[in-house]
Enzyme design. Structure first.
Site, PDB file in Angstrom:
ATOM      1  N   ASP A 204     -22.506 -16.975  57.306  1.00  0.00           N
ATOM      2  CA  ASP A 204     -22.554 -17.701  58.576  1.00  0.00           C
ATOM      3  C   ASP A 204     -22.096 -16.790  59.722  1.00  0.00           C
ATOM      4  O   ASP A 204     -21.149 -16.019  59.572  1.00  0.00           O
ATOM      5  CB  ASP A 204     -21.613 -18.912  58.462  1.00  0.00           C
ATOM      6  CG  ASP A 204     -21.755 -19.885  59.608  1.00  0.00           C
ATOM      7  OD1 ASP A 204     -22.868 -20.365  59.827  1.00  0.00           O
ATOM      8  OD2 ASP A 204     -20.738 -20.159  60.278  1.00  0.00           O
ATOM      9  N   GLU A 271     -26.720 -14.688  58.630  1.00  0.00           N
ATOM     10  CA  GLU A 271     -27.212 -15.459  59.764  1.00  0.00           C
ATOM     11  C   GLU A 271     -27.020 -14.566  60.983  1.00  0.00           C
ATOM     12  O   GLU A 271     -26.032 -14.666  61.703  1.00  0.00           O
ATOM     13  CB  GLU A 271     -26.447 -16.776  59.938  1.00  0.00           C
ATOM     14  CG  GLU A 271     -27.076 -17.648  60.996  1.00  0.00           C
ATOM     15  CD  GLU A 271     -26.118 -18.585  61.708  1.00  0.00           C
ATOM     16  OE1 GLU A 271     -26.603 -19.501  62.384  1.00  0.00           O
ATOM     17  OE2 GLU A 271     -24.881 -18.390  61.626  1.00  0.00           O
TER      18      GLU A 271
HETATM   19  C1  GLC Z   1     -23.814 -21.397  62.213  1.00  0.00           C
HETATM   20  C2  GLC Z   1     -24.264 -22.600  61.425  1.00  0.00           C
HETATM   21  C3  GLC Z   1     -24.060 -23.811  62.258  1.00  0.00           C
HETATM   22  C4  GLC Z   1     -22.594 -23.944  62.611  1.00  0.00           C
HETATM   23  C5  GLC Z   1     -22.102 -22.660  63.260  1.00  0.00           C
HETATM   24  C6  GLC Z   1     -20.606 -22.635  63.296  1.00  0.00           C
HETATM   25  O1  GLC Z   1     -24.600 -21.165  63.324  1.00  0.00           O
HETATM   26  O2  GLC Z   1     -25.588 -22.431  61.016  1.00  0.00           O
HETATM   27  O3  GLC Z   1     -24.512 -24.976  61.615  1.00  0.00           O
HETATM   28  O4  GLC Z   1     -22.400 -25.015  63.478  1.00  0.00           O
HETATM   29  O5  GLC Z   1     -22.489 -21.524  62.538  1.00  0.00           O
HETATM   30  O6  GLC Z   1     -20.115 -22.458  62.011  1.00  0.00           O
END
Ligand code: GLC
Length: 528
Positions: A204, A271
């Site tokens: 993440d 991500e």
């Molecule tokens: C990422 C996740 C999202 C979350 C954010 C904070 O972007 O995909 O769902 O709200 O991180 O953890």
């Protein structure tokens, strides 16, 4: 466990992204859970996926539905137990399916014991686990950074007598990656899960982690966007000092090195929410950092052949030659591709699936997309996402892409026997049972595409080559496959050059030399 592992199994593979709470509820409490997924293992085996990526399963107060972790080595009671996870891993392994967890290293929950201890005293061993800073002389926040909601990214903490940083909600304090202790903790956490048979992580906020050591102000951005292709311009700032810092690459080199030392090399998929391909490519390093970096420039490209093809060509050119690209059109933070790209037109949804699946690399299917699921229009009073509740700062309500999946046409959709946490997807006809029985459904198309990928795109040498990009027609080669896509309302000619394999419209191998509007065709080239 009978998992028979090919190194780089994600090459030509398909990663199923399960928003766990919304896939299948085994105990009638309205929340999807681990046992629910295990009960459906035959479906996932039939679909042909290589991996199941589960949204965060760890204990959490759920201010951000698990993205606020309170214990990195447990399972949230709503979702099950560690035993349930062991059983899930074993059941999926029987079918050669890997299990990938979501790891959140950028921040924790404010209820994590590290944060509780950190704020308690300046001499706590956990003090430097978080980003604490003194107020400016006038009492204001240390700098101009804003969080994901557009509010100041700093919250004053009375107990600590300092401000703490949160790039997301104030209930999600950012970890301080300048602290060696944080590095050690995550080494331990990753080992804990790998030792249990977890095959990798989706990381993440992988472009977060490090923050500028001097906490410098972010420069202004000429335009204020919410979600757009120029993501870094959100809220009128260029987020250059709180994201995408160069030091983060050392972390991934270290993690990759540790991963490579294991008998079965785990997957590290980031991500990597950046605006441009040239910002994305560095996350692969010299193919010694992340093995997959999620491609947001592609997700945010308009559904037009020129725009999509440009991102693909730029990505292939910018990534190290041995690196593996990853293609996705939906996720739990954005409107689904059937809504965003296809605007409800199933011909376009089918075209999108065909392109995504035919590109070389890894393919991510967000749960329900295999049915052609579009966004739900969930009434505001039923929203459950604090981050976007009430359209906070104009953000799109993420709950609309998180509606529970339909397994059949019943009231509960086969998802739950109780009250679902969010309303089950309203399209009763669009369900697994019906689409498995219909030989031309989107589900059958996805099934055929996943098999096709496994058969033809798993070779390391599989390359993308643009053949033609004229008007609304995009022709490309992907390894041995020739893909011709018509992004228009007008039929166009197609000169067959190989063995017909599949049409996005009928799934069958078509020999007609005419492409219907919004049709994509796949052939297997007879010459290379
Ligand atoms: C990422 C996740 C999202 C979350 C954010 C904070 O972007 O995909 O769902 O709200 O991180 O953890």
């Amino acid at each position: 466990m009978t998992l028979n592992v090919r190194p780089d199994w994600w090459r030509g593979g398909t990663i199923y992204h399960a928003y766990v709470r919304s896939v299948h509820d085994s105990d009638g409490d309205g929340y999807g859970d681990l046992r629910g997924l295990t009960e459906r293992v035959d479906y996932f085996a039939w679909l042909g996926i290589s991996a199941l990526w589960m949204s965060p399963i760890m204990p959490s107060p759920n201010r951000d539905w698990g993205y606020d972790v309170a214990d990195y080595c447990g399972v949230h009671p709503d979702l099950g137990t560690l035993d349930d996870l062991d059983q899930l891993i074993a059941a999926f392994a029987e079918h050669g399916i890997h299990v990938v967890l979501d790891l959140v290293p950028n921040h924790t929950s404010s209820q994590h014991h590290w944060f509780v201890e950190s704020r308690s005293s300046r001499t706590s061993p956990y003090r430097d686990y978080y980003v604490w800073a003194d107020a400016k002389p006038d009492g204001s926040a240390p700098n101009n950074w804003v969080d994901d909601t557009g509010e100041p990214a700093w919250t004053w903490d009375e107990v600590a007598g300092q401000y703490y940083l949160h790039n997301f909600l104030d209930a999600q304090p950012d970890l301080n990656w300048w602290s060696p202790g944080v590095h050690d903790e995550f080494d331990r956490i990753m080992d804990f899960w790998f030792d249990r048979g977890v095959a990798g992580f989706r990381i993440d906020v992988a472009n977060g982690l490090y923050k500028d050591a001097e906490l410098r102000d972010n420069p202004a951005h000429p335009r204020a966007y919410i979600y757009d292709t120029e993501i870094q311009g959100r809220y009128g700032l260029q987020h250059v000092y709180n994201f995408n810092r160069p030091e983060v690459h050392d972390v991934y080199r270290h993690w990759r090195h540790r991963a490579e030392a294991r008998r079965i090399v785990p997957l590290l998929m980031g991500e990597t929410w950046v605006s441009r391909v040239d910002e994305l490519a560095p996350y692969y390093g010299n193919d010694d950092e992340l093995q997959l970096a999620l491609n947001f420039p592609f997700i945010f490209a308009p559904f037009e052949p020129q725009a999509l093809a440009r991102v693909v060509a730029d990505s292939v050119a910018a990534f190290p030659p041995t690196a593996c690209a990853v293609w996705a059109g939906s996720n739990h933070d954005l409107p689904r591709l059937a809504t965003r790209w296809a605007e409800g037109d199933s011909r376009k949804t089918r075209l999108a699936h065909t392109i995504l699946a035919a590109l070389p690399g890894a393919f991510v299917v967000y749960y329900g997309d295999e049915l052609g699921m579009a966004d739900s229009d969930i009434p505001a009073e039923l929203h459950r996402d604090p981050l976007t509740a009430g359209g906070l700062n104009g953000q799109w309500p993420r709950d609309n892409a998180r509606a529970p999946m339909r397994w059949n046409s019943s009231v509960g959709g086969g998802f739950t026997t109780g009250d679902p946490w969010l309303p089950v997807h309203p399209d009763r006809a669009q369900n697994v049972e019906a689409e498995q029985a219909d030989s031309t459904s989107v589900l059958q198309l996805t099934h055929a595409l996943i098999r096709l990928r496994a058969d033809h795109l798993s070779d390391t040498a599989t390359r993308y080559t643009e053949v033609e990009l004229t008007g609304q027609r995009w022709v490309f080669d992907s390894g041995p496959l020739r893909v011709t896509a018509n992004f228009s309302e007008t039929a166009v000619d197609l000169e067959l050059i190989g063995t017909p394999v599949l049409s996005s419209r009928t799934i069958a191998a078509s020999t007609t030399e005419r492409l219907d509007p919004w049709e994509a065709r796949i052939e297997r080239r007879t010459t290379t």
